[in-house]
Write a protein that holds these residues in place. Structure first.
Motif, short mmCIF file in Angstrom:
data_model
loop_
_atom_site.label_atom_id
_atom_site.label_comp_id
_atom_site.label_asym_id
_atom_site.label_seq_id
_atom_site.Cartn_x
_atom_site.Cartn_y
_atom_site.Cartn_z
N ASP A 1 0.82 -1.09 0.05
CA ASP A 1 0.22 0.08 0.05
C ASP A 1 0.81 1.35 0.09
O ASP A 1 0.53 2.19 -0.83
N ALA A 2 2.06 1.09 0.79
CA ALA A 2 2.94 2.46 0.84
C ALA A 2 3.67 2.45 -0.38
O ALA A 2 3.75 3.84 -0.99
N LEU A 3 4.08 1.35 -1.24
CA LEU A 3 4.53 1.41 -2.21
C LEU A 3 3.67 1.96 -3.52
O LEU A 3 4.09 2.92 -4.33
N GLU A 4 2.48 1.92 -3.38
CA GLU A 4 1.34 2.22 -4.56
C GLU A 4 1.18 3.48 -4.18
O GLU A 4 0.84 4.43 -5.23
N LEU A 5 1.05 3.96 -2.89
CA LEU A 5 0.99 5.48 -2.60
C LEU A 5 2.19 6.24 -3.30
O LEU A 5 2.03 7.36 -3.82
N LYS A 6 3.36 5.96 -2.96
CA LYS A 6 4.28 6.49 -3.30
C LYS A 6 4.30 6.46 -4.78
O LYS A 6 4.57 7.64 -5.58
N LYS A 7 3.99 5.41 -5.63
CA LYS A 7 4.12 5.55 -7.15
C LYS A 7 3.01 6.57 -7.61
O LYS A 7 3.28 7.29 -8.67
N ASP A 8 1.90 6.30 -7.04
CA ASP A 8 0.70 7.59 -7.34
C ASP A 8 1.43 8.91 -7.16
O ASP A 8 1.22 9.81 -8.09
N LEU A 9 2.21 9.21 -6.10
CA LEU A 9 2.48 10.56 -5.76
C LEU A 9 3.88 11.17 -6.76
O LEU A 9 3.71 12.17 -7.16
N VAL A 10 4.80 10.15 -7.02
CA VAL A 10 5.76 10.28 -7.97
C VAL A 10 5.23 10.63 -9.25
O VAL A 10 5.63 11.61 -9.99
N LYS A 11 3.92 9.76 -9.71
CA LYS A 11 3.41 10.14 -10.78
C LYS A 11 2.79 11.49 -11.09
O LYS A 11 2.93 12.07 -12.00
N HIS A 12 2.23 12.05 -9.99
CA HIS A 12 1.64 13.27 -9.99
C HIS A 12 2.86 14.31 -10.04
O HIS A 12 2.47 15.32 -10.80
N PHE A 13 3.95 14.17 -9.51
CA PHE A 13 5.09 15.02 -9.89
C PHE A 13 5.64 15.05 -10.99
O PHE A 13 5.70 16.14 -11.66
N ASN A 14 5.66 14.04 -11.66
CA ASN A 14 6.27 13.93 -13.14
C ASN A 14 5.24 14.80 -13.93
O ASN A 14 5.70 15.43 -14.87
N GLU A 15 3.84 14.55 -13.74
CA GLU A 15 2.64 15.19 -14.64
C GLU A 15 2.66 16.63 -14.34
O GLU A 15 2.50 17.28 -15.53
N ASN A 16 3.12 17.13 -13.14
CA ASN A 16 3.17 18.64 -12.94
C ASN A 16 4.66 19.15 -13.06
O ASN A 16 4.71 20.33 -12.92
N ASP A 17 5.49 18.40 -13.55
CA ASP A 17 6.77 18.82 -13.98
C ASP A 17 7.22 19.61 -12.62
O ASP A 17 8.04 20.95 -12.63
N ILE A 18 7.28 18.89 -11.38
CA ILE A 18 7.81 19.59 -10.33
C ILE A 18 9.23 19.19 -9.74
O ILE A 18 9.47 17.93 -9.88
N SER A 19 9.96 19.99 -9.34
CA SER A 19 11.15 19.63 -8.95
C SER A 19 11.17 19.22 -7.23
O SER A 19 10.49 20.02 -6.63
N THR A 20 11.53 18.14 -7.14
CA THR A 20 11.88 18.07 -5.42
C THR A 20 13.45 17.85 -5.11
O THR A 20 13.85 17.21 -4.31
N TYR A 21 14.15 18.33 -5.99
CA TYR A 21 15.67 18.33 -5.74
C TYR A 21 15.98 18.49 -4.45
O TYR A 21 15.75 19.73 -3.94
N GLY A 22 16.86 17.71 -3.41
CA GLY A 22 17.36 18.13 -2.07
C GLY A 22 15.99 17.78 -1.03
O GLY A 22 16.41 17.86 0.05
N LEU A 23 15.02 17.45 -1.52
CA LEU A 23 13.87 16.94 -0.56
C LEU A 23 13.86 15.43 -0.50
O LEU A 23 14.30 14.86 -1.34
N THR A 24 13.47 15.02 0.66
CA THR A 24 13.15 13.75 0.82
C THR A 24 11.85 13.43 1.65
O THR A 24 11.24 14.28 2.15
N PHE A 25 11.30 12.30 1.23
CA PHE A 25 10.16 11.90 1.81
C PHE A 25 9.98 10.56 2.44
O PHE A 25 10.50 9.56 2.08
N GLY A 26 8.75 10.47 3.39
CA GLY A 26 8.77 9.36 4.24
C GLY A 26 7.33 8.88 4.42
O GLY A 26 6.47 9.86 4.70
N ILE A 27 6.93 7.79 4.07
CA ILE A 27 5.38 7.25 4.56
C ILE A 27 5.66 6.43 5.66
O ILE A 27 6.62 5.66 5.77
N SER A 28 4.77 6.77 6.82
CA SER A 28 4.92 6.11 8.05
C SER A 28 3.44 5.66 8.30
O SER A 28 2.55 6.26 8.11
N ASN A 29 3.34 4.22 9.03
CA ASN A 29 2.02 3.75 9.42
C ASN A 29 2.20 4.07 11.09
O ASN A 29 1.25 3.68 11.72
N ASP A 30 3.17 4.72 11.59
CA ASP A 30 3.18 4.90 13.31
C ASP A 30 2.86 6.41 13.46
O ASP A 30 4.08 7.16 13.57
#
Length: 481
Positions: A305-334
């Motif tokens: 589920d976390a992997l699918e959410l990440k894929k969906d968000l990365v696809k959203h970034f790509n479609e909107n041509d957004i830069s995330t250089y220097g940023l890092t992201f985490g998905i947590s269930n806790d």
């Protein structure tokens, strides 16, 4: 169904550093257990599912020296050896220094120990219990401490000598349960240990540096290269890893380093081996140079589920041509764990039991570190209880906010404080769990269409999160920025 991290067995790779021979031996053992893949953990260890019977069978075998650990009380030592000699570093701290210190550890720690260079960003500096951080004085380290029962971290009052790190760590392990503060700890250790401490002349300054790109073939010095490899799903094929270890052994490559980002780096690749390595990777269809949009993520291990959410968000970034250089992201269930090493954290809220049976969808919280710097150790709540479809836009907003304040962090441009206009809005909020009913959004779980005023909700309406009745909602005034 995902496997909880606590259900996974581990091979502890001390400091994230292993030799091709040691790794190959561990892979052979896992293949004998019937496994075909393994995962890398955020503390630079190896993770894999294993039945109790198979573990007992392997433990009886004398063919393997690698130890499988199922006891979650033991922790892997984290180090930034992986960054040494390829990224910016403290002038005196070389890769060999880490290796000498790690070799001295003759016990399995129960406290989380980090040994890091403050000038790198690839490995977390402050997410351990004992954080040894290189100082500007050669062979001396700051010690930042957050014991399991402490609420606030504190600095040990002196610098610790490189060759006292193991001695000090072991001594703290023996007494930490009864220690309430750092002064008490220093007093006890000072009486029981002979150490070569040094006075702290300047407080630790951790420079802000942007997150590095850590994949592909890259030059290292004049006649060597380093290689970073990354798998999207963190399921590393044992057959490939075994062949890769064989390549390293044949080409006199001595070390393989695991990163906390579920990837690995190989340094000191001889110049004459580069073409053969590129052919080796190409023959096996290994992709390098992934988009940075998808590389800088921490996900729970083996969580589809976390992997699918990440894929969906990365696809959203790509479609909107957004830069995330220097940023890092985490998905947590806790929710509330607050021990992540990512600029931005997406927390998945647990579904209440009352909603689970109706197939309700989870909501998410979005947080980021102050100045988007994980080393600041200060979280900022950006959004709470939002639906998945809102996450893409929220992360894009945060990406722009990161770049707007980036120069101010580095002190390369004048700092300008912009005051946002505060807007007050009256909303209806659950008095039990503080969930807000949004009239614009309605409540899809309860079949309440958007733009439904609170007063027109049926009397049987209850909170989507905690199930309390409509009468428990109170009209409150919230300030929106």
């Amino acid at each position: 169904m995902s496997i909880k991290n606590d259900d996974l067995h581990r091979i502890l790779i001390k400091g994230g550093v292993t030799s091709p021979g040691e790794l190959k031996d561990g892979i052979a053992m896992l293949e004998q257990a019937g496994l075909s893949t393994l995962s890398f953990g955020s503390r630079q260890d190896l993770l894999f599912p294993l039945s109790t019977s198979k573990k007992s069978e392997l433990e009886k075998s004398t063919s393997y020296s690698t130890q499988i650990v199922s006891n979650r009380s033991y922790q892997n030592i984290v180090s930034s050896y992986v960054s040494a000699d390829i990224f910016d570093m403290t002038y005196w701290l070389k890769g060999s220094t880490y290796l000498y210190i790690l070799e001295e550890f003759d016990f399995s720690p129960k406290l989380k120990i980090n040994i890091t260079d403050p000038k790198q960003r690839l490995v977390p500096i402050f997410n351990g219990n004992l954080n040894f951080i290189a100082s500007e004085q050669e062979d001396y380290w700051y010690l930042n401490i957050l014991l399991p029962h402490w609420k606030k971290r504190a600095y040990y009052p002196v610098l610790v000598y490189s060759w006292d790190i193991v001695k000090v760590s072991k001594a703290i392990e023996n007494v930490y349960a009864s220690i309430d503060n750092v002064d008490q700890l220093f007093s006890i250790l000072n009486q029981s240990l002979q150490t070569n401490n040094r006075t702290i002349t300047n407080p630790l300054q951790v420079p802000f540096v942007t997150f590095p790109y850590y994949e592909g073939m890259n030059r290292m010095g004049l006649d060597e290269y380093w290689l970073g490899l990354y798998w999207r799903n963190n399921q590393y094929d044992l057959g490939f890893l075994k062949d890769f270890c064989g390549f390293c052994l044949d080409n006199s490559i001595g070390k393989i380093s695991i990163t906390p980002w579920k990837s690995f780096i190989v340094k000191s690749i001889p110049k004459e081996s580069r073409q053969e390595l590129e052919r080796f990777l190409g023959q096996r269809g290994i992709n390098v140079r992934h988009s940075q949009l998808e590389m800088n993520w921490h996900l729970p291990v083996d969580d589809p589920d976390a992997l699918e959410l990440k894929k969906d968000l990365v696809k959203h970034f790509n479609e909107n041509d957004i830069s995330t250089y220097g940023l890092t992201f985490g998905i947590s269930n806790d929710v509330g764990k607050r021990s992540h090493f990512s600029s931005i954290i997406i927390e998945k809220n647990p579904l209440p039991d009352a909603i689970k049976e109706f197939g309700g969808k989870p909501t998410y919280n979005v947080l980021h570190f102050k100045h988007f710097d994980p080393n600041s150790d200060e979280y900022v709540l950006y959004a709470q209880d939002v639906d998945q479809y809102q996450l893409g836009q929220l992360l894009m907003e945060l990406s722009k906010a990161y770049f707007n304040q980036l120069y101010a962090i580095n002190d390369e441009a004048p700092k300008k404080v912009v005051k946002k206009e505060l807007v007050k809005q009256q909303v209806f909020q659950c008095s039990s769990c503080l969930t807000v009913y949004d009239e614009e959004m309605g409540d899809l779980i309860a079949d309440i269409p958007p733009k439904t005023p609170f007063k027109k909700l049926p009397e049987a309406y209850c909170c989507a999160v905690c199930g309390i009745s409509k009468s428990a909602f109170k009209l409150v005034e919230m300030v929106l920025s």
